[in-house]
Write a protein that holds these residues in place. Sequence first.
Motif, PDB file in Angstrom:
ATOM      1  N   LEU A 158      45.410  35.322  31.660  1.00  0.00           N
ATOM      2  CA  LEU A 158      44.307  36.134  31.147  1.00  0.00           C
ATOM      3  C   LEU A 158      44.020  35.797  29.688  1.00  0.00           C
ATOM      4  N   SER A 159      45.043  35.436  28.942  1.00  0.00           N
ATOM      5  CA  SER A 159      44.859  35.029  27.560  1.00  0.00           C
ATOM      6  C   SER A 159      43.925  33.827  27.475  1.00  0.00           C
ATOM      7  N   GLY A 160      44.116  32.869  28.385  1.00  0.00           N
ATOM      8  CA  GLY A 160      43.222  31.715  28.410  1.00  0.00           C
ATOM      9  C   GLY A 160      41.797  32.110  28.739  1.00  0.00           C
ATOM     10  N   ASP A 161      41.645  33.042  29.675  1.00  0.00           N
ATOM     11  CA  ASP A 161      40.310  33.500  30.071  1.00  0.00           C
ATOM     12  C   ASP A 161      39.573  34.180  28.924  1.00  0.00           C
ATOM     13  N   ARG A 166      41.552  37.919  39.147  1.00  0.00           N
ATOM     14  CA  ARG A 166      41.579  37.749  37.696  1.00  0.00           C
ATOM     15  C   ARG A 166      40.208  37.411  37.092  1.00  0.00           C
ATOM     16  N   PRO A 167      39.389  36.548  37.710  1.00  0.00           N
ATOM     17  CA  PRO A 167      38.082  36.255  37.085  1.00  0.00           C
ATOM     18  C   PRO A 167      37.220  37.503  36.884  1.00  0.00           C
ATOM     19  N   GLN A 168      37.205  38.389  37.883  1.00  0.00           N
ATOM     20  CA  GLN A 168      36.423  39.622  37.743  1.00  0.00           C
ATOM     21  C   GLN A 168      37.013  40.528  36.667  1.00  0.00           C
ATOM     22  N   VAL A 169      38.342  40.581  36.621  1.00  0.00           N
ATOM     23  CA  VAL A 169      39.005  41.396  35.600  1.00  0.00           C
ATOM     24  C   VAL A 169      38.698  40.852  34.209  1.00  0.00           C
ATOM     25  N   ALA A 170      38.807  39.533  34.051  1.00  0.00           N
ATOM     26  CA  ALA A 170      38.537  38.919  32.747  1.00  0.00           C
ATOM     27  C   ALA A 170      37.104  39.186  32.306  1.00  0.00           C
ATOM     28  N   ALA A 171      36.169  39.111  33.245  1.00  0.00           N
ATOM     29  CA  ALA A 171      34.763  39.365  32.903  1.00  0.00           C
ATOM     30  C   ALA A 171      34.561  40.805  32.458  1.00  0.00           C
ATOM     31  N   ALA A 172      35.202  41.754  33.162  1.00  0.00           N
ATOM     32  CA  ALA A 172      35.076  43.169  32.804  1.00  0.00           C
ATOM     33  C   ALA A 172      35.694  43.437  31.433  1.00  0.00           C
ATOM     34  N   LEU A 173      36.866  42.869  31.188  1.00  0.00           N
ATOM     35  CA  LEU A 173      37.522  43.082  29.898  1.00  0.00           C
ATOM     36  C   LEU A 173      36.713  42.467  28.765  1.00  0.00           C
ATOM     37  N   ALA A 174      36.168  41.263  28.990  1.00  0.00           N
ATOM     38  CA  ALA A 174      35.365  40.605  27.954  1.00  0.00           C
ATOM     39  C   ALA A 174      34.146  41.450  27.605  1.00  0.00           C
ATOM     40  N   GLU A 175      33.514  42.032  28.625  1.00  0.00           N
ATOM     41  CA  GLU A 175      32.348  42.894  28.380  1.00  0.00           C
ATOM     42  C   GLU A 175      32.737  44.104  27.542  1.00  0.00           C
TER      43      GLU A 175
END
Length: 262
Positions: free
Chosen positions: A42-45, A240-249
């Motif tokens: 997730l750090s990389g994302d 993880r991709p969906q989680v990373a997108a939500a966290l980034a938002e």
Amino acid sequence: MQSTTSQRELWLRQYHPGPDGDGPVLVCFPHAGGAATAFRPLSGDLSAHAEVWSLQYPGRQDRHAEAPATRLDALADAAAALLGAYTGRPLVLYGHSLGALVAYETARRLEDAFPGVELAGLLVSGAQAPSVPRSLGVHLRDDDGVIEEIRKLGGTAPELLADPDVRRMILPAVRGDYEALETYRFRAAAPRLRCPVSALIGSADTQTTEGGARLWEETTAGGFGLRTLPGGHFFTESHRPQVAAALAEDIRSFTHAARRIR
């Protein structure tokens, strides 16, 4: 007494460089039995959106020689004392499962005792709100009972749990984390957080109900959001991709709001 630098090296891990400038710092708090490395992917994302740090609790990996913390307040005290040195950059805390409660208690301490810290927001996933009672008694079970609880959550490969050496290595930390979780008591009279809170849950997570997660709204006066994503308790890994997108938002939203208030 250890210096701030040595404490930072003891407690925090960074796996990817973050963006240049004065962007946000995201600090990640692991689940019960988890380690800082749980957040490496997730750090990389998220490295384009924040400087990502992962907390390393005592009793695991390179801190295996230390006794695990058995009280959640002790983890939050240590994290807040360390993060209290972050000034001048927006700070966002993110915790999964047990880590959500540690992050919440750390946020409370930062807002109470460290006015120089710009706490932009709190992100939680896979966790009931602090006010929901927890009395599973997992930490009181025998070794097989503790391993069975880990197996039910689905976050560890079954072949690893069947390996006697692996079991011997992880059980002290897992048991200590569950004791910290199960002896935690929410202080209802505590002031609400000033920063916003955003919660993520998995649609098939048997440990976290929508109602229990929605009660996170009662912990903040700064705004609340709840998202449901596909997956079980460890949807943070399976999706993880969906989680990373939500966290980034949320990180962008938190940071922009904090800068408008300055």
